[in-house]
Design a protein around this motif. Sequence first.
Motif, PDB file in Angstrom:
ATOM      1  N   ALA A  79       0.832  -1.207   0.000  1.00 35.68           N
ATOM      2  CA  ALA A  79       0.000   0.000   0.000  1.00 35.68           C
ATOM      3  C   ALA A  79       0.872   1.264   0.000  1.00 35.68           C
ATOM      4  N   HIS A  80       2.195   1.084  -0.039  1.00 37.06           N
ATOM      5  CA  HIS A  80       3.149   2.213  -0.090  1.00 37.06           C
ATOM      6  C   HIS A  80       2.940   3.167   1.080  1.00 37.06           C
ATOM      7  N   ILE A  81       2.870   2.588   2.287  1.00 35.86           N
ATOM      8  CA  ILE A  81       2.642   3.422   3.472  1.00 35.86           C
ATOM      9  C   ILE A  81       3.963   4.009   3.966  1.00 35.86           C
ATOM     10  N   GLY A  82       3.953   5.316   4.217  1.00 35.12           N
ATOM     11  CA  GLY A  82       5.174   5.982   4.681  1.00 35.12           C
ATOM     12  C   GLY A  82       4.848   7.080   5.680  1.00 35.12           C
ATOM     13  N   SER A  83       5.884   7.730   6.126  1.00 39.07           N
ATOM     14  CA  SER A  83       5.781   8.782   7.134  1.00 39.07           C
ATOM     15  C   SER A  83       4.770   9.870   6.718  1.00 39.07           C
ATOM     16  N   GLY A  84       3.961  10.305   7.664  1.00 45.03           N
ATOM     17  CA  GLY A  84       3.065  11.439   7.433  1.00 45.03           C
ATOM     18  C   GLY A  84       1.722  11.082   6.814  1.00 45.03           C
ATOM     19  N   GLN A  85       1.511   9.809   6.470  1.00 49.34           N
ATOM     20  CA  GLN A  85       0.248   9.470   5.796  1.00 49.34           C
ATOM     21  C   GLN A  85      -0.911   9.277   6.778  1.00 49.34           C
ATOM     22  N   THR A  86      -2.137   9.412   6.226  1.00 49.91           N
ATOM     23  CA  THR A  86      -3.340   9.080   7.002  1.00 49.91           C
ATOM     24  C   THR A  86      -3.835   7.733   6.476  1.00 49.91           C
ATOM     25  N   VAL A  87      -3.946   6.768   7.402  1.00 45.03           N
ATOM     26  CA  VAL A  87      -4.235   5.383   7.002  1.00 45.03           C
ATOM     27  C   VAL A  87      -5.505   4.893   7.691  1.00 45.03           C
ATOM     28  N   LEU A  88      -6.356   4.215   6.918  1.00 46.60           N
ATOM     29  CA  LEU A  88      -7.555   3.570   7.470  1.00 46.60           C
ATOM     30  C   LEU A  88      -7.293   2.071   7.568  1.00 46.60           C
ATOM     31  N   ASP A  89      -7.537   1.492   8.752  1.00 45.67           N
ATOM     32  CA  ASP A  89      -7.403   0.035   8.940  1.00 45.67           C
ATOM     33  C   ASP A  89      -8.809  -0.517   9.200  1.00 45.67           C
ATOM     34  N   VAL A  90      -9.248  -1.440   8.366  1.00 43.68           N
ATOM     35  CA  VAL A  90     -10.624  -1.952   8.469  1.00 43.68           C
ATOM     36  C   VAL A  90     -10.617  -3.382   9.001  1.00 43.68           C
ATOM     37  N   GLY A  91     -11.309  -3.604  10.120  1.00 36.66           N
ATOM     38  CA  GLY A  91     -11.315  -4.931  10.758  1.00 36.66           C
ATOM     39  C   GLY A  91     -10.008  -5.169  11.476  1.00 36.66           C
ATOM     40  N   GLY A  92      -9.634  -4.229  12.313  1.00 33.42           N
ATOM     41  CA  GLY A  92      -8.301  -4.241  12.945  1.00 33.42           C
ATOM     42  C   GLY A  92      -8.138  -5.224  14.097  1.00 33.42           C
ATOM     43  N   GLY A  93      -9.215  -5.909  14.503  1.00 35.52           N
ATOM     44  CA  GLY A  93      -9.111  -6.948  15.525  1.00 35.52           C
ATOM     45  C   GLY A  93      -8.408  -6.463  16.787  1.00 35.52           C
ATOM     46  N   SER A  94      -7.466  -7.263  17.281  1.00 38.31           N
ATOM     47  CA  SER A  94      -6.787  -6.894  18.535  1.00 38.31           C
ATOM     48  C   SER A  94      -5.685  -5.847  18.309  1.00 38.31           C
ATOM     49  N   GLY A  95      -5.630  -5.278  17.095  1.00 35.80           N
ATOM     50  CA  GLY A  95      -4.759  -4.109  16.916  1.00 35.80           C
ATOM     51  C   GLY A  95      -3.870  -4.077  15.685  1.00 35.80           C
ATOM     52  N   GLU A  96      -3.834  -5.171  14.939  1.00 36.74           N
ATOM     53  CA  GLU A  96      -2.946  -5.165  13.775  1.00 36.74           C
ATOM     54  C   GLU A  96      -3.727  -5.120  12.464  1.00 36.74           C
ATOM     55  N   PRO A  97      -3.208  -4.384  11.480  1.00 39.37           N
ATOM     56  CA  PRO A  97      -1.892  -3.756  11.430  1.00 39.37           C
ATOM     57  C   PRO A  97      -1.795  -2.343  12.001  1.00 39.37           C
ATOM     58  N   SER A  98      -2.872  -1.820  12.623  1.00 36.71           N
ATOM     59  CA  SER A  98      -2.849  -0.417  13.085  1.00 36.71           C
ATOM     60  C   SER A  98      -1.634  -0.079  13.939  1.00 36.71           C
ATOM     61  N   LEU A  99      -1.330  -0.958  14.931  1.00 39.18           N
ATOM     62  CA  LEU A  99      -0.258  -0.630  15.891  1.00 39.18           C
ATOM     63  C   LEU A  99       1.092  -0.515  15.182  1.00 39.18           C
ATOM     64  N   THR A 100       1.336  -1.419  14.244  1.00 36.68           N
ATOM     65  CA  THR A 100       2.608  -1.364  13.502  1.00 36.68           C
ATOM     66  C   THR A 100       2.645  -0.133  12.597  1.00 36.68           C
ATOM     67  N   ILE A 101       1.522   0.133  11.927  1.00 38.84           N
ATOM     68  CA  ILE A 101       1.491   1.262  10.982  1.00 38.84           C
ATOM     69  C   ILE A 101       1.653   2.596  11.719  1.00 38.84           C
ATOM     70  N   ALA A 102       1.135   2.678  12.958  1.00 39.60           N
ATOM     71  CA  ALA A 102       1.252   3.926  13.723  1.00 39.60           C
ATOM     72  C   ALA A 102       2.713   4.363  13.839  1.00 39.60           C
ATOM     73  N   SER A 103       3.614   3.373  13.997  1.00 43.13           N
ATOM     74  CA  SER A 103       5.020   3.773  14.134  1.00 43.13           C
ATOM     75  C   SER A 103       5.638   4.098  12.766  1.00 43.13           C
ATOM     76  N   VAL A 104       5.068   3.583  11.694  1.00 40.08           N
ATOM     77  CA  VAL A 104       5.599   3.900  10.357  1.00 40.08           C
ATOM     78  C   VAL A 104       5.174   5.315   9.925  1.00 40.08           C
ATOM     79  N   VAL A 105       3.911   5.674  10.177  1.00 37.59           N
ATOM     80  CA  VAL A 105       3.453   7.006   9.736  1.00 37.59           C
ATOM     81  C   VAL A 105       3.961   8.106  10.670  1.00 37.59           C
ATOM     82  N   GLY A 106       4.253   7.746  11.930  1.00 39.05           N
ATOM     83  CA  GLY A 106       4.861   8.706  12.861  1.00 39.05           C
ATOM     84  C   GLY A 106       3.901   9.803  13.304  1.00 39.05           C
ATOM     85  N   GLY A 107       4.446  10.768  14.013  1.00 38.92           N
ATOM     86  CA  GLY A 107       3.637  11.836  14.622  1.00 38.92           C
ATOM     87  C   GLY A 107       2.968  12.744  13.605  1.00 38.92           C
ATOM     88  N   SER A 108       3.519  12.829  12.402  1.00 42.54           N
ATOM     89  CA  SER A 108       2.904  13.711  11.398  1.00 42.54           C
ATOM     90  C   SER A 108       1.813  12.991  10.617  1.00 42.54           C
TER      91      SER A 108
END
Length: 283
Positions: free
Chosen positions: A42-71
């Motif tokens: 999905a070419h996810i990188g720093s600064g992006q806004t990402v939607l995670d659908v059906g995130g269950g107990s947290g993945e991939p949201s938790l991992t992606i949060a550190s990839v997109v960072g604070g911005s």
Amino acid sequence: MANDIANEVLAAWETSSQYWNKHQALIEMMYAPLSRALIEDAHIGSGQTVLDVGGGSGEPSLTIASVVGGSGSVTYTDPAAGMVKAARDEARRRGLQNIHFHQGPAEQLPFSDNSFDVAVSRLSVMFFPDVLAGVREILRLVKPGGHVSFVVWAARDLNPFFSVVTTVLDRFVPADKDDEDAPAAFRFATPGKLAKALQQAGAVQVTERELAFTIEAPINVERFWELRTEMSDTFRNKLKKLVPDQVAAIRYTVQKAVAGYFKTGGMCFPANVLVVTGKKARN
Ligand SMILES: C[S@@+](CC[C@H](N)C(=O)[O-])C[C@H]1O[C@@H](n2cnc3c(N)ncnc32)[C@H](O)[C@@H]1O
């Protein structure tokens, strides 16, 4: 009828959520290669806004949060309240500030058109009661040209983590005949099936790749039995119908059948998924 199916799927995941919560760390470790594949495709990188659908107990949201960072930010969604709670608690525990949580199904998400750069969904689209409606909704929310990426299980016989157990269980409790289009783990195992659904929903430049990986974790056969019997709604329901001697016989047979996948370091199953990616058309 459609509502009955949606309610049934949701009730099953609501019950499962306590176990997905209990095994959160293990699930994160076992399926980490799938979060990485989504981030890549999905070419996810720093600064992006990402939607995670059906995130269950947290993945991939938790991992992606550190990839997109604070911005950047991640919006986690799931219809099961117990799953949302598990994921939110884990994000809090890690001190993650850039994840937002929403409880609701893919088919109906309360965000404006073109709200996200990218959308992903790991091992969830096969459970959407209305796949076309769900994928259309996801495409509505992504900006024109944005990627949408899904991971689904490939054929059951390429995934002994599941098949070894179901083969044993089916000998004791014969399985109902599968409806290939009903919500279930292997609904999109046929190559091309999810890609076609994405195209029907309006996605462009749809690609599919097979990903072979290993499900690895430092657990023994006993813990594997606990994990598999608790995570799977089908397994739990079948075991409930049996007397203790039958459960003991299944447990013994399963543990013998999977022994070859356990070494001194722990569990190691070969596994196979399909990663299906498309883009929202630019009009
Ligand atoms: C196999 S779990 C995958 C969870 C997580 N993404 C992971 O990979 O660990 C499937 C998830 O799909 C969710 N789900 C079920 N029906 C859904 C729907 N209509 N829309 C979105 N998610 C749904 C369930 O609540 C469950 O959390």
